[in-house]
Structures are given as structure tokens and as C-alpha cells.
Enzyme design. Structure first.
Site, short mmCIF file in Angstrom:
data_model
loop_
_atom_site.label_atom_id
_atom_site.label_comp_id
_atom_site.label_asym_id
_atom_site.label_seq_id
_atom_site.Cartn_x
_atom_site.Cartn_y
_atom_site.Cartn_z
N SER A 137 -36.80 -23.30 49.52
CA SER A 137 -36.02 -22.76 48.44
C SER A 137 -34.80 -22.06 49.09
O SER A 137 -34.56 -21.79 50.35
CB SER A 137 -36.77 -21.60 47.81
N TYR A 150 -42.62 -13.92 49.04
CA TYR A 150 -42.16 -15.38 48.57
C TYR A 150 -40.90 -15.76 49.85
O TYR A 150 -41.07 -16.84 50.37
CB TYR A 150 -41.32 -15.60 47.22
N1 NAD Z 1 -38.47 -23.04 40.12
C1 NAD Z 1 -37.69 -22.48 40.99
O1 NAD Z 1 -36.75 -21.79 40.37
C2 NAD Z 1 -37.41 -22.91 42.40
C3 NAD Z 1 -36.54 -22.56 43.15
C4 NAD Z 1 -36.49 -23.03 44.56
C5 NAD Z 1 -37.84 -23.43 44.75
N2 NAD Z 1 -38.79 -23.85 44.29
C6 NAD Z 1 -39.76 -24.33 44.88
O2 NAD Z 1 -40.01 -25.59 44.30
C7 NAD Z 1 -41.23 -26.01 44.14
C8 NAD Z 1 -41.96 -26.53 42.89
O3 NAD Z 1 -41.66 -25.37 42.13
P1 NAD Z 1 -41.80 -25.45 40.46
O4 NAD Z 1 -40.51 -24.63 40.00
O5 NAD Z 1 -42.01 -26.74 40.08
O6 NAD Z 1 -43.21 -24.54 40.33
P2 NAD Z 1 -44.43 -24.94 38.77
O7 NAD Z 1 -44.68 -23.33 38.80
O8 NAD Z 1 -43.70 -25.05 37.83
O9 NAD Z 1 -45.31 -25.48 39.69
C9 NAD Z 1 -45.88 -25.17 40.75
C10 NAD Z 1 -47.40 -25.92 40.89
O10 NAD Z 1 -48.00 -25.79 41.96
C11 NAD Z 1 -49.48 -25.72 41.81
N3 NAD Z 1 -50.27 -24.69 42.73
C12 NAD Z 1 -50.13 -23.39 42.83
N4 NAD Z 1 -51.18 -23.05 43.85
C13 NAD Z 1 -51.61 -24.31 44.19
C14 NAD Z 1 -52.62 -24.40 45.24
N5 NAD Z 1 -53.31 -23.55 45.81
N6 NAD Z 1 -53.20 -25.77 45.73
C15 NAD Z 1 -52.47 -26.92 44.71
N7 NAD Z 1 -51.44 -26.36 43.90
C16 NAD Z 1 -51.16 -25.35 43.55
C17 NAD Z 1 -49.28 -24.85 40.36
O11 NAD Z 1 -50.68 -25.07 39.53
C18 NAD Z 1 -48.27 -25.48 39.69
O12 NAD Z 1 -48.76 -26.65 39.01
C19 NAD Z 1 -42.54 -24.85 44.96
O13 NAD Z 1 -42.64 -24.95 46.29
C20 NAD Z 1 -41.17 -23.74 44.59
O14 NAD Z 1 -41.36 -22.83 45.72
C21 NAD Z 1 -38.93 -23.50 42.67
#
Ligand code: NAD
Length: 254
Positions: A137, A150
Site C-alpha cells: 500500500s 496497518y
Molecule cells: N482498498 C484500499 O484502499 C487499499 C489501498 C492500498 C492497498 N490495499 C491493499 O490491497 C489488498 C486488497 O484489498 P481490498 O481493498 O481488495 O480489500 P477487501 O477488504 O475488499 O478484501 C480483502 C479480503 O481479504 C480477506 N481476508 C481477510 N483476512 C483474511 C485471512 N486471515 N485469510 C484469508 N483472507 C482474509 C477478506 O475476507 C477480504 O475478502 C490488501 O492487501 C489491501 O491492504 C487496499
């Protein structure tokens, strides 16, 4: 873009960017193993997609991860791409969070990424091909009030992925460390402490992040900053950290 018959393992495939990546890759011809703790989310991701297989999995369980990787290879074939997208993002001032929560964030976001990488990467390196895509991120570069736990987990993902890349470059596997600004996915709903910085940064579309991953992989670029905000934030942190913190204090009123 064709991924005909490629095998892709995606964690966090039950929501957000993991789900979108799974659906796009299925449409491009890949066979996708989607892993997530959210079984309902996995069902939704795979609805009417015969190229999708759901693998309920908690990425913090090292043994279960190793078992799942072996099952995926047995049932779908050698893995061509791993996308580590599973994560959580409960926000809050560090002294308002207990040690258990801070550790849990590290466990899922960082240790989960390590577990999956350690289980899947050796075979990819032995075959001399494949893609490893780790979602960090911009929070992996830029510390911010309310995001301490985080931040720590994502700083760890960045360091792990960067060293991993340099230790294994020229071995045929492509690496991407994905560093987006806020993205419009359900993850943002976990920001219950309502950091004001999120009001100042309208989220970008998940499609933009996934497109940037492909273009960076094709160009051999490790760090994926999908837009100008992410790139600018990275430079702020490096060259103007005092200004960055002053802005953070002003924004959050702390
Ligand atoms: N959305 C944002 O603003 C953003 C920004 C920068 C980086 N990211 C990163 O991108 C990636 C995807 O995020 P997203 O926005 O699609 O999030 P999201 O919350 O939509 O999806 C994350 C998924 O991870 C699953 N998860 C959580 N704990 C788990 C575990 N112990 N084992 C298996 N699965 C598990 C959840 O059930 C969920 O389905 C993440 O690594 C997030 O940190 C997101």
C-alpha cells in the site's frame, strides 16, 4: 491480454481487488484458485465462472496455506501467478488499540503474505517462470495518524518483497509490490476511527490498480504506484517528512 490455461492463486479473492482480479483473469482464460476466509464472498466471486475454484483459507495458518498450495497445484496444475491480496485495515490511534489487534493486523497482512509466498514461490523459481504480486500500500511507505498498525504491516510487506526480488532477480520470476493510495473497495469501511485524511483522498478505481500491475510487470518494474497521488506521497515521505507530519497533524487535529 490472454492468460489461457494459466493457473493463478489469489488470496483475498472474496472481495475488492482480489475478487476483481479473479474475475478478470477467469475472463482472460486463466484457471483461478481463490482463497479467502470469507466463503460467502468466494461463492459470489465465482458465481457462473467455471474457471474459478474456491479454497476457503485463513492465510495466518501456515500449515493450511502449504496444504492449499499443494492442493491447487494438484487440482489445477503448476501455479503461474500468486497474488497476495488478503488483508484487514482496522484504523485507530495506537494507544486505543490493544496489542492483540495490532498483532493480528501484522499476522494477516504481513505473515499471511509470507506464508503464501514461502509455500508457492520455490516451485515457481525452480520452473524459472511465474509472477509474484504482493499487495502492500502507499501506507507501506507513508506513515499516518490512525494507521500505525496497518502501516507497520505494509512497511513489512514492502521490505520483504523488495529484498525477495533482489535476492531472486534474473531467475525468471517477475515480482510486483503494489502500493496504491485509497481504492474504492470494502476495505475502506474498516476505517472505523474515521481518519480525516481519507476524506481528502478520493479513492481510485480498483481497475486502475489492476491495470497498473500488468503494465509494471511487463516493464519489469517492482514498485507499482498506480497514480500520481501514490507517487507524490512516496516522494513526500522521502524528501519532506517534516512537512508530511505537519500536514497529518493539521488534518487530524492531533
Ligand atoms: N482498498 C484500499 O484502499 C487499499 C489501498 C492500498 C492497498 N490495499 C491493499 O490491497 C489488498 C486488497 O484489498 P481490498 O481493498 O481488495 O480489500 P477487501 O477488504 O475488499 O478484501 C480483502 C479480503 O481479504 C480477506 N481476508 C481477510 N483476512 C483474511 C485471512 N486471515 N485469510 C484469508 N483472507 C482474509 C477478506 O475476507 C477480504 O475478502 C490488501 O492487501 C489491501 O491492504 C487496499
Amino acid at each position: 491480454m490472454s492468460f489461457e490455461d494459466q493457473v493463478v492463486l489469489i488470496t483475498g479473492a472474496g472481495s475488492g481487488m482480489g475478487r476483481l482480479a479473479a474475475q478478470r483473469l477467469c475472463a482472460a482464460g486463466a484457471r483461478v484458485a481463490g482463497a479467502d476466509v470469507n466463503e460467502e464472498g468466494l461463492r459470489e466471486t465465482g458465481r457462473d465462472r467455471e474457471r474459478f475454484r474456491a479454497f476457503p483459507l485463513d492465510v495466518t495458518d501456515e500449515r493450511a496455506v502449504a496444504r492449499t498450495v499443494a492442493e491447487v497445484e494438484q487440482e489445477l496444475g503448476p501455479i503461474d501467478r500468486v497474488m497476495n491480496a488478503a488483508a484487514i485495515m482496522p484504523t485507530g490511534l495506537l494507544m486505543d488499540q490493544d496489542a492483540g489487534l495490532v498483532n493480528r493486523i501484522m499476522d494477516i497482512n504481513y505473515c499471511g503474505t509470507v506464508n503464501v509466498t514461502m509455500a508457492a514461490l520455490p516451485a515457481m523459481l525452480a520452473r524459472g517462470r511465474g509472477d509474484l504480486v504482493n499487495f502492500a500500500s502507499i501506507a507501506g511507505w507513508l506513515p499516518a495518524l490512525h494507521f500505525g498498525a496497518y502501516n507497520a504491516s505494509k512497511f513489512a510487506v514492502v521490505a520483504f518483497t523488495e529484498v525477495l526480488y533482489h535476492e531472486n532477480r534474473n531467475r525468471g520470476v517477475r515480482f510486483a509490490c503494489v502500493c496504491p493510495p485509497p481504492v474504492a473497495t470494502p476495505l475502506l469501511d474498516q476505517a472505523k476511527s474515521q481518519p480525516k485524511v481519507l476524506e481528502d483522498l478520493p479513492p481510485i478505481a480498483p481497475e486502475k490498480v489492476l491495470d497498473a500491475i500488468e503494465s509494471h510487470l511487463d516493464r519489469g518494474k517492482l514498485m507499482v504506484f498506480p497514480d500520481r497521488v501514490a507517487k507524490l506521497s512516496y516522494h513526500m515521505r522521502r524528501f519532506l517528512p517534516g512537512l508530511m507530519w505537519a500536514g497529518g497533524h493539521r488534518t487530524e487535529g492531533i
